[in-house]
Design a protein around this motif. Structure first.
Motif: not given
Length: 348
Positions: A22-35, A73-76
């Motif tokens: 599921t994680s591999v098939a949905n790489p669109a949700l792989a960026d990370e925000l640190l507030m 911001l960490h972007a895949d």
């Protein structure tokens, strides 16, 4: 019992594989925000504009956060960063500090740092990069019908559209009104303003305008205004827009009864809008004027001032006051005409 235990033992590896797939098939949700408050969000960067970051999450769809509150911001995958100078760079990691904004990449290109206020956009719209056209527009209708002691029908419509590329802009605004009372036409007028702007820098532009106007009950068969202009774009964003331009116009006026007239004039336009409440309440003001060079009393101004209230799926309500002043109108015609409207329309 042995079969059930064997199935139970095989269940956990299957679940782990399922989660991994599921994680591999949905790489669109792989960026990370640190507030800055310590919270952490996982999702996908959509864009950053006007100091607001749009971030797509799996649990709440697209949410909006203030860019000033983002620590890292960490972007895949690399995101496109546009600076205030319109220079673009790619980055996979962005760190905000009070002194600077650090742009890091996974490639061999060196990391860079900029002033915090120099970051204008993340993933800007394609037209800002010189790719394609942004097409926007709005159509409003106002229809009234009254029956009883007085039979009265009023119809008003206005529309505007704009084609924007990085180097130029074409805009058209039109308005039509026709009123009847007991079967007799009591008001009939229309306006059409066509404008082209060519940008020589981020702010400065030049271009031309062609404006047409008809008002039957003001004795005006047709007023044609045409000429060049120069302008300045103070702001251009979703949150706020402000542009002004001025030029020399040749004006030709044809009247039904009064003597026709033509003259050179000074012409100007102002376009302003700003969201007072983001995506909910927008104030706007637009006007254009014509001042005859030969006759100081011959001044024409048309202005529209009001509030827009975006509702749902492009539907928008608005309240508006229109003021029309024609200093060169015949003596038996009122020089000032004020109209108040409540409108419903669609915008894209």
């Amino acid at each position: 019992m042995t079969s059930f235990t064997a199935c139970k033992k095989n269940l956990f590896p299957l679940l782990a594989i399922s989660v991994l797939l599921t994680s591999v098939a949905n790489p669109a949700l792989a960026d990370e925000l640190l507030m800055k408050d310590g919270s952490r969000l996982l999702g996908k960067v959509v864009k950053q504009e006007d100091g607001t970051l749009e971030f797509e999450t799996a649990f709440a769809g697209v949410i909006k956060v203030q860019w000033a509150e983002v620590s890292e911001l960490h972007a895949d995958e690399p995101v496109t960063v546009m600076l205030g100078s319109e220079e673009t760079v790619s980055a996979t990691n962005i760190k905000n500090t009070e002194q600077e904004t650090l742009l890091e990449t996974d490639t061999d290109e060196p990391d860079s740092s900029i002033e915090p206020g120099d970051l204008a956009f993340i993933n800007p719209e394609p037209w800002r990069l010189g790719e394609g056209i942004r097409w926007t527009g709005r159509v409003n209708l106002d229809l009234k019908s009254q029956r009883g002691n007085t039979d009265k029908d009023e119809f008003e419509a206005d529309a505007q559209t704009e084609l924007r590329r990085k180097q130029d802009r074409t805009s058209v605004h039109g308005q039509f009104e026709k009123d009847k009372e007991s079967g007799t036409v009591t008001d009939q007028n229309w306006k059409l303003n066509n404008k082209y702007d060519r940008f020589v820098s981020k702010k400065f532009y030049y271009g031309g305008v062609l404006a047409l106007e008809h008002d039957k009950f003001a004795d005006l068969d047709l007023r044609t205004s045409v000429g060049p202009h120069v302008g300045y774009q103070f702001f251009e964003s979703t949150a706020m827009n402000l542009s002004t331009d001025v030029g020399i116009l040749y004006v030709d006026e044809n009247f039904d009864e009064a003597e026709d007239n033509d003259y050179w004039s000074l012409g100007w336009q102002v376009n302003f809008d700003r969201f007072l409440v983001p995506e909910r309440v927008q104030f706007y003001h637009r006007h254009y004027g014509i001042q005859s060079i030969e006759d100081s009393d011959n001044l024409t101004i048309n202005s529209w001032t009001g509030f827009r209230f975006p509702l749902y799926l492009g539907i928008v309500a608005s309240t508006e006051a229109e003021i029309e002043y024609d200093g060169g109108a015949p003596d038996d015609v009122d020089k000032t005409d004020t109209t108040y409207r409540v409108k419903l329309g669609y915008q894209w």
